[in-house]
Write a protein that holds these residues in place. Structure first.
Motif, PDB file in Angstrom:
ATOM      1  N   UNK A 330      37.863  48.578  45.568  1.00 19.50           N
ATOM      2  CA  UNK A 330      38.700  47.370  45.446  1.00 19.50           C
ATOM      3  C   UNK A 330      37.995  46.302  44.612  1.00 19.50           C
ATOM      4  N   UNK A 331      36.727  46.082  44.910  1.00 23.67           N
ATOM      5  CA  UNK A 331      35.952  45.121  44.125  1.00 23.67           C
ATOM      6  C   UNK A 331      35.865  45.547  42.672  1.00 23.67           C
ATOM      7  N   UNK A 332      35.811  46.819  42.489  1.00 23.77           N
ATOM      8  CA  UNK A 332      35.726  47.349  41.139  1.00 23.77           C
ATOM      9  C   UNK A 332      36.985  47.006  40.355  1.00 23.77           C
ATOM     10  N   UNK A 333      38.118  47.134  41.028  1.00 23.90           N
ATOM     11  CA  UNK A 333      39.405  46.846  40.370  1.00 23.90           C
ATOM     12  C   UNK A 333      39.469  45.374  39.964  1.00 23.90           C
ATOM     13  N   UNK A 334      39.023  44.505  40.871  1.00 22.59           N
ATOM     14  CA  UNK A 334      39.043  43.083  40.557  1.00 22.59           C
ATOM     15  C   UNK A 334      38.176  42.771  39.347  1.00 22.59           C
ATOM     16  N   UNK A 335      37.036  43.421  39.326  1.00 22.41           N
ATOM     17  CA  UNK A 335      36.128  43.118  38.223  1.00 22.41           C
ATOM     18  C   UNK A 335      36.673  43.682  36.910  1.00 22.41           C
ATOM     19  N   UNK A 336      37.312  44.779  36.987  1.00 26.09           N
ATOM     20  CA  UNK A 336      37.911  45.320  35.755  1.00 26.09           C
ATOM     21  C   UNK A 336      38.974  44.367  35.219  1.00 26.09           C
ATOM     22  N   UNK A 337      39.764  43.790  36.155  1.00 25.88           N
ATOM     23  CA  UNK A 337      40.816  42.858  35.733  1.00 25.88           C
ATOM     24  C   UNK A 337      40.196  41.623  35.078  1.00 25.88           C
ATOM     25  N   UNK A 338      39.133  41.137  35.679  1.00 26.56           N
ATOM     26  CA  UNK A 338      38.450  39.965  35.159  1.00 26.56           C
ATOM     27  C   UNK A 338      37.871  40.247  33.779  1.00 26.56           C
TER      28      UNK A 338
END
Lengths: 1075, 496
Positions: A330-338
């Motif tokens: 989940x954190x990975x997804x957020x960072x990819x979006x950022x």
């Protein structure tokens, strides 16, 4: 020079310095730097770190110390040095990234209030607690950031204990996200990286980040607790379009112990996780998928590698990386979006670095990779060492020897090895060697279940899959005994001296006549021992650990590796097992070697390492026994030790002391007609000169080596002498085999002699000294020693005959029928009678100096290893029948041996056909006379005088259906379906019987149903053999039951793998991975 | 020198001591002794169960004109039953194989003719795996009163069958002189594989080699017959050589003489029948023991040089009485030539009983035979031919199957330096007390023992000597005379 730029004394952190009393003129407003120092229970050096901060000449510096440790009292230590610094607490040891983020967020929130020192900094400087910054470091980093408009700036980090050595100058990343340091370990700072300051990621110890950039990329990834957080941050900064650079004039020094050890983190475990996370987060989608797929493969390979080498943490790191990242997706997804929102640069351009692809793979699989591509790279250094060694005296000796031997064996390589003695050709299908190993059955001696050496299976595999002729391969394998033995000696004597001593040892070992005598006589066992014994000796010498093979009594020599006892036992056992796999006869000379070392050590006046030597030797014997379990089982199955040795003839006193001392065995049965040492045997004594000089002139540890080597020599001589005197009552082994320890000891002593000359000759002496003549004497002796081999090489076949018996016997030298080839009644068998050495197959003793062997058609490699006569009742019966014929008790030998399918009897009296030079062993004329008087055998006339052939007119087919009424054996059509399976077609009604051993291991089935056996002599059966009732036209399969052998082989493979694995684990270098 | 380096001395002492010890106490090389073949004698008999024998008998069948009887006799000297096998091969190609069991001490008579009906000649192979069986053959010719066809003489031949096969055979003597002589050469191949042989003849007119006698194929297990009267007609002496290119053969010559009285110029006629084995080997020294000058009997030695080179030889007479020196005959023979030495010349008039030795002077192997037959002008039956041998034995067996008082045992010592002490005994019976049983024979001497009536007609005489000797049995039979070597005990053969 600015006083702040002083880096202090080498090897010590720079002392804290006071800021300058009068700041210089400010061209632009000085940016505020928020310094975030994350501390994890730092040691006593922390005050130096704080002092370094206190000494900074950058005036606008807000220091926040994050206490991410568990010990209390850090704030007091901070306030003591930096009264203005703020200490914040990060409970639960969240890791560097999370702690730093927390500090930034905290200070930012307070800055919103707009009071006091809480101002919004232009830059953040994130620091670990084990780096001491020079007084100008922060200022120079800021200046560099402003000048280069860089988003991230790092310092040059030096090793604190030695200010000349670089510790970190940033890194790049490879395809899979592994950081690749710019430095090589131990690299001295010569400003070599200052001209190219831009990097992919700055040093981990300290990094200056523009505040807006830090906010834009979302700060540190909190899941990356240590190790790679800075790389990840720099990666994202570069994706956002910022540049990452190093300020070479901003210097920091590492202090304290290794950070990973202190923090309890292990790069082997963390790095695979971070690598995968960074690839999933920072790569573009398509590339990320490809990289992840490749990482999955790399993980598999890495796990295998880790398990094989005993790097279990590495294995765990690779395996755990996947669930670890899955749990944090989940954190990975957020960072990819950022990242996607702020991305300014194509991700593919960002990761494209100078690293080599195969280095990336190697790094992902093993966690290690060669660093550097220039002259300083270890691979290049090793390459240079190799060239240096090859172009030194030792290497030149090796290469010259290779040239002479290659030239000397040119006809063997181009025309093939003559099938002399044990050098028979590979089977028509080389995989038969593998099948024989697996099923534990060989067709020799009517079919025996005694296994052959394991190396045959390997040879069969290689021959099957490597293109090129089997003949060339087999020739290469046999001749490789010479270079393998020479290389073993080269390694054995490497610690003793320099290139000249290695050259002397190699030349002595290659020049002794025994391998060439063994070649001429077609003996495999001496060649196998010649090739393997130096490697075993090397292991034992290192196990004893006496200088120069260890620390005992001096310093280790070059190439010496100090191992623990477990590793020594396993490795030595493994080497011994490998030697046994080549030829079991090696076990005979091992006691000589160990005994020589022990007695030699005692007489050298030292017991150092003896206990360890004996313990390792005993342990190695156990390990070898475990690996060679099938062999051991065979011995337990009442197979005598004799069955492992190829019989030979050695009339008492035939060798003599001269031949023994010159190692020129010639041929004991050839008598005076044999010309040894390529015809120049008179200079054979020269081989002893240099080793004797070693005994007389060496000193110190070289004398100790010499004495040990000489007692190995003495042991070898003693074994040969005792056998030559006829005092040894066991199985007789070839003299060449027993002399291999002698050759080894002489070469070893020669190395010590030459090494000693190298040191003593260079010593200044007054006036003439007899020792000055030693090098000349040694050189002349060595030249005389190698002269016969050089002369012998002119012939091109190393003294071997130019033809062989199979070429003289084309009509009975047909290979066994192959898969799918149908024969009537199976292959005819051949009974060979003659001196055991020159027989083309290993036989069983028949009378004094005469043996007999039975083969299915042309002999091949499967027929070259002994078996127990008890396991071959057919051979025993044939031997008895032959003995009866020799005694004149029967005139129908043909019928007696024909019952076992023997179609020809060949009396062999030369190892090669006339007129080629060969070993001659005339048979007593009673043999030919007795066979001539057989009423059912016919002598085949007009052949080469090397053989006398009798055709058996009363032979019976191997596969036959015996008619009930007439008792006549009608051949059955036989088609081999596989190595252990034959299709049999009965042409008449009756009892089908087969003459293939061992009895009871073959079963006959029709349509998958095993037919019941009719016992020998019972109604409906056949006298003398079990049989199966068949009708005309019945098609069935005769199948060998090799389940027992297969089980043993599986056990052996398991034991082999276990030992190999344990040896690999125990020898694994415990040093931590780089970086 | 530092103390550290003193440690070399114990090691040096030990190593030097080992080297010196190894050199001083090394034993001399043991020459590998290759078991050698015993020199061949016509018949060698195994007397222990550890080895067996293979006997070969050749001869005519009763279907041939003038042959009254041919019996092959197997006599067991074993104390346990003997199992063996007999194979009979006729000259017409028939083959019969039979197993037999012979009880201890018993005899078995085999008449080959009925086994191969229609065959004129038959070869018999007797296999005795356990040895200890004497195999002899007696051929009796039909007398003039037996209705035999003219030209076939009366006679008897009794001799042990042979145990030798060879690839070369020499037959020094035969005669096809007209009228009344008939000679055939019998070539027997007892093995399965065919043999190929070259036959060469020497007649009165010299050598004769024709294409039809070169490369003659003798089929496996067959007997080939060559009529010398056809090949070399009307020759006083015919010599023959048989060289097998392939295989091994057994060769013998059957000689039948029935000289009409008119041709002898006497009242009676001279008849005789003899089947003589060929010589399986040539030798530089050949021995013909037990020659005696009898009235009405003429003797001659035929020497033959089977080689291609010229040779010189001498024929030595070894009188029983050493003082009776006889000057030797010195003969020069070209290659493949033969010479008849007439022993009736005055040179040996006073020699008494004697032996003959044929000795090559240039190490050329030779062949020789002794021929004794009724002198011209006399009447009688008794053609006797004794092939010369180059080997002797220490132990012999001589089997008697006729009246003992007609037989004489001649034991000769062919050695030149050693006295032979010979002990005679009977198998299974006591030696007669009135006959000495121990004899000492001087070098080159011989002794002739008349076997009187005290010895049963069926007996086996054992000859046991301290050195190799030759044992010959001479028989005088109403049907004729014959002489033959005894059977050597296998393993005791040696060259004198």
């Amino acid at each position: 020079m600015d006083a702040a730029e002083t880096q202090g004394q080498k090897g010590a952190p720079a002392p804290p310095q006071q800021p300058p009393a009068t700041p210089g003129p400010a061209a632009s407003p000085t940016p505020l730097v928020g310094l975030v120092l994350v501390a994890h229970d730092p040691g006593e050096w922390f005050e130096d770190v704080l002092a370094g901060l206190a000494s900074q000449d950058h005036r606008l510096l807000d220091v926040v110390v994050v206490d991410a440790g568990r010990k209390a009292g850090l704030s007091d230590r901070v306030l003591e040095v930096l009264p203005d610094a703020q200490t914040v607490y990060a409970p639960d040891s969240p890791g560097f990234g999370a702690a730093a983020n927390r500090a930034v967020v905290g200070t930012g929130a307070e800055a919103d209030s707009g009071t006091g020192p809480n101002r919004i900094p232009a830059f953040y400087l994130f620091m670990h607690d084990d780096v001491v910054l020079d007084g100008t470091a922060v200022r120079r980093m800021v200046e560099r950031a402003l000048a280069a408009n860089a988003g991230v700036v790092g310092p040059k980090v030096l090793v604190g204990t030695d200010g000349r050595i670089l510790a970190d100058m940033g890194s790049s990343v490879d395809r899979y996200g592994s950081p690749v340091p710019r430095l090589h370990p131990g690299e001295i700072d010569q400003g070599q990286y200052d001209a190219s300051p831009d990097v992919f990621a700055v040093a981990e110890a300290a990094m200056l980040v523009r505040t807006d950039l830090f906010a834009a990329v979302g700060g540190f990834d909190p899941e990356i607790r240590f190790l790679d957080g800075h790389v990840d941050l720099c990666w994202r900064a570069r994706l956002a379009g910022a540049s990452v650079t190093t300020a070479p004039t901003a210097v920091g020094r590492t202090v304290g112990p290794d950070s990973s050890t202190r923090r309890g983190t292990n790069p082997s475990i963390l790095r695979p996780r971070h690598r995968l996370r960074m690839s999933l987060t920072n790569q573009a989608s398509g590339r990320s998928a490809a990289v992840v797929a490749e990482l999955a493969v790399a993980t598999l390979l890495g796990v295998v590698y880790g398990l094989l080498t005993g790097r279990f943490r590495h294995t765990w790191g690779l395996l755990s990386a996947w669930p670890w990242n899955l749990a944090r997706r989940s954190g990975m997804t957020r960072r990819r979006r950022m990242i996607r929102e702020n991305r300014r640069v194509d991700p593919a351009l960002v990761v494209a670095g100078p690293d080599l692809p195969h280095h990336a793979v190697r790094r992902a699989v093993t966690g290690r990779a060669p660093y550097g591509t220039g002259d300083e790279a270890p691979s290049n250094i090793a390459f240079h060492h190799l060239w240096g060694a090859l172009l030194g005296p030792g290497g030149i000796a090796l290469m010259a020897s290779a040239a002479v031997l290659g030239f000397g064996s040119r006809h063997l390589l181009t025309r093939g090895l003559p099938a002399v003695g044990r050098f028979q050709a590979l089977p028509g299908d080389p995989m038969d060697l593998v099948r024989s190993w697996w099923h534990g059955w060989r067709p020799t001696g009517f079919g025996v279940a005694t296994p052959a050496p394991d190396v045959l299976a390997l040879l069969g595999l290689v021959a099957n899959y490597v293109p090129g002729g089997d003949s060339l391969l087999w020739t290469s394998v046999v001749l490789s005994a010479l270079p393998i033995g020479a290389l073993g000696i080269w390694r054995l004597v490497r610690p003793v001296g320099g290139g000249r001593s290695r050259a002397a040892a190699v030349l002595v070992y290659l020049a002794v006549p025994l391998p060439y005598d063994a070649l001429r006589e077609g003996r495999l066992a001496p060649l196998a021992v010649y090739a393997t014994l130096p490697w075993i000796a090397h292991r034992l010498a290192e196990a004893q650990g006496v200088a120069p093979y260890g620390h005992r009594g001096g310093d280790p020599g070059p190439g010496t590796r100090i191992r623990n006892m477990g590793s020594d036992i396993l490795l030595t056992g493994f080497v011994v097992a490998a030697a046994i796999a080549v030829n079991p006869a090696v076990v005979v000379v091992l006691p000589v070697l160990v005994g020589g070392l022990v007695i030699g050590s005692l007489l050298a006046g030292s017991i150092a390492g003896l206990v360890r030597l004996v313990a390792v030797a005993a342990g190695a014997a156990v390990v070898a026994a475990v690996v060679q379990l099938p062999l051991l089982f065979n011995l337990f199955d009442n197979n005598p030790l004799d069955s492992l040795a190829v019989p030979t003839t050695w009339p008492g006193g035939s060798l003599g002391t001269t031949a023994m001392f010159t190692l020129d065995t010639g041929s004991p049965m050839a008598g005076p007609s044999w010309v040894g040492t390529f015809g120049i045997d008179r200079i054979g004594w020269a081989v002893l000169v240099v080793p004797v000089l070693a005994l007389l002139t060496t000193s110190g540890w070289r004398l100790a080596i010499t004495i040990r080597a000489w007692f190995v020599v003495a042991g070898g001589f003693a074994s040969v002498w005792l056998t030559d005197q006829g005092w040894w009552q066991g199985p007789t082994l070839p003299a060449e085999l027993l002399l291999v320890p002698v050759a080894l000891g002489l070469a070893w002593a020669a190395a010590a002699a030459v090494a000693d000359m190298g040191t003593t000759v260079s010593m200044p002496r007054r006036g003439p000294d007899w020792r000055n003549a030693l090098p000349a004497v040694a050189g002349l002796a060595l030249a005389l020693t190698v002269l016969p081999v050089v002369v012998g090489s002119l012939g091109g076949n190393l003294g071997m005959p130019q033809s062989d018996l199979p070429s003289a016997l084309p009509f009975i030298a047909e290979p066994r029928s192959g898969i799918g080839e149908t024969t009537s009644g199976g292959d005819d068998r051949v009974l060979w009678v003659g001196e055991p050495t020159i027989l083309p197959a290993v036989g069983v003793p028949l009378s004094d100096g005469v043996a007999m062997a039975v083969t299915d058609g042309r002999p091949d490699l499967l027929d070259q290893w002994p078996y127990n006569l008890d396991d071959a009742p057919g051979v025993a019966e044939v031997r008895d029948a032959l003995a009866e014929a020799l005694a004149g008790k029967t005139s129908r030998l043909g019928a007696a041996i024909g019952a076992w399918g023997v179609g020809h009897v060949v009396l062999v009296e030369r190892s090669a056909p006339a007129p080629h030079e060969a070993v001659e062993a005339p048979l007593p004329p009673t043999y030919a006379a007795a066979l001539t008087r057989q009423l059912d055998m016919a002598r085949v006339e007009g052949l080469n005088s090397a053989v006398t052939i009798f055709e058996n007119i009363a032979t019976k087919p191997v596969h036959a259906v015996v008619r009930d009424r007439t008792g006549r054996a009608v051949p059955a059509a036989v088609t081999p379906l596989s190595y252990d399976r034959r299709q049999v077609t009965a042409s008449v009604d009756g009892a089908y019987r087969w003459i293939i051993g061992p009895e009871g291991s073959w079963s006959f089935s029709v349509d998958g149903t095993t037919r019941p056996l009719v016992a020998a002599g019972e109604a409906g059966g056949v006298p003398g053999r079990p049989s199966v009732r068949v009708a005309s036209g019945t098609i069935g399969e005769l199948v060998h039951d090799g389940a027992s052998s297969r089980s043993r082989r599986l056990l052996q493979v398991a034991a082999f793998c276990s030992v190999l694995l344990m040896a690999s684990w125990l020898r694994t270098d415990p040093e931590s991975e780089w970086p | 020198m530092s103390a550290m380096n003193v440690i070399r001395y114990p090691a040096l002492v030990v190593l030097v001591a080992m080297a010196v010890g190894a050199t001083l106490f090394a034993s001399d090389p043991t020459e590998a002794e290759l078991a050698t073949l015993r020199p061949p004698v016509h018949a060698a008999l195994s007397t222990t169960p550890d080895s067996g024998d293979l006997w070969f008998c050749m001869g005519p069948t009763v279907d041939m004109d003038g042959i009254a009887e041919r019996i092959v006799t197997l006599t067991s000297i074993s104390d346990e039953p003997t199992i063996g096998r007999v194979t009979v091969n006729g000259d017409k190609g028939a083959e019969v194989e039979r197993a037999f069991q012979l009880e201890p001490g018993r005899s078995l008579e085999i008449r080959p003719g009925p086994f191969v009906p229609g065959a004129f000649y038959a070869g018999v192979t007797v296999e005795v795996p356990g040895g200890r069986v004497l195999v002899e053959q007696r051929i009796t010719g039909g007398g003039s009163d037996s209705g035999a066809a003219p030209g076939i003489g009366t006679g008897v031949d009794k001799a042990p069958c042979g145990t030798i096969t060879s690839s070369t055979w020499q037959v020094p003597w035969a005669t096809t002189a007209e009228p009344g002589n008939r000679a055939v050469l019998l070539v027997y191949n007892p093995f399965r594989a065919p043999a190929v042989a070259d036959l060469r003849f020497i007649g009165d007119l010299g050598r004769r080699e024709t294409l039809d006698t070169r490369g003659v194929v003798v089929a496996g297990r067959s007997l080939s017959v060559f009529d010398l009267n056809e090949l070399i007609p009307d020759s006083t002496v015919v010599s023959a050589s048989v060289d097998a290119r392939v295989g091994q053969l057994v060769v013998a010559r059957l000689q039948v003489s029935a000289l009409p009285a008119s041709d002898t110029g006497a009242a009676g006629g001279s008849t005789g029948l003899v089947l003589t084995s060929g010589l399986p080997e040539t030798s530089q020294r050949l021995f013909l023991p037990g020659v005696s000058r009898e009235s009405g009997v003429t003797s001659a030695v035929i020497v033959m040089n089977p080689g291609d080179e010229m040779t010189e030889l001498e024929v030595l007479v070894r009188p029983e009485v050493v003082d009776n020196f006889v000057e030797p005959w010195r003969v020069t023979l070209r290659g493949r030539q033969r010479q008849v030495i007439d022993l009736d010349s005055g040179r040996i008039a006073e020699a008494g009983r004697f032996g003959v030795e044929v000795r090559s002077l240039d190490e050329t192997p030779l062949a020789a035979s002794l021929v004794s037959r009724p002198e011209g002008g006399t009447t009688g039956a008794g053609l006797s031919v004794l092939p010369a041998v180059g080997a002797a034995a220490t132990d012999w067996m001589v089997h008697l199957t006729g009246p003992a008082d007609q037989a004489a045992l001649v034991v000769s010592n062919p050695g030149e330096t050693t006295i032979a002490t010979v002990r005679l005994s009977l198998l299974g019976a006591a030696w007669p007390s009135d006959t000495p049983d121990v004899y000492e024979i001087d070098p080159a001497g011989h002794v002739e023992v008349e076997l009187g009536a005290a010895i049963a007609a069926e007996a086996t005489v054992l000859v046991d000597s301290t050195v190799p000797v030759l044992a010959v049995m001479r028989r005088a039979d109403p049907m004729g005379r014959s002489s033959s070597f005894g059977m050597a005990v296998a393993g005791t053969q040696a060259r004198p």
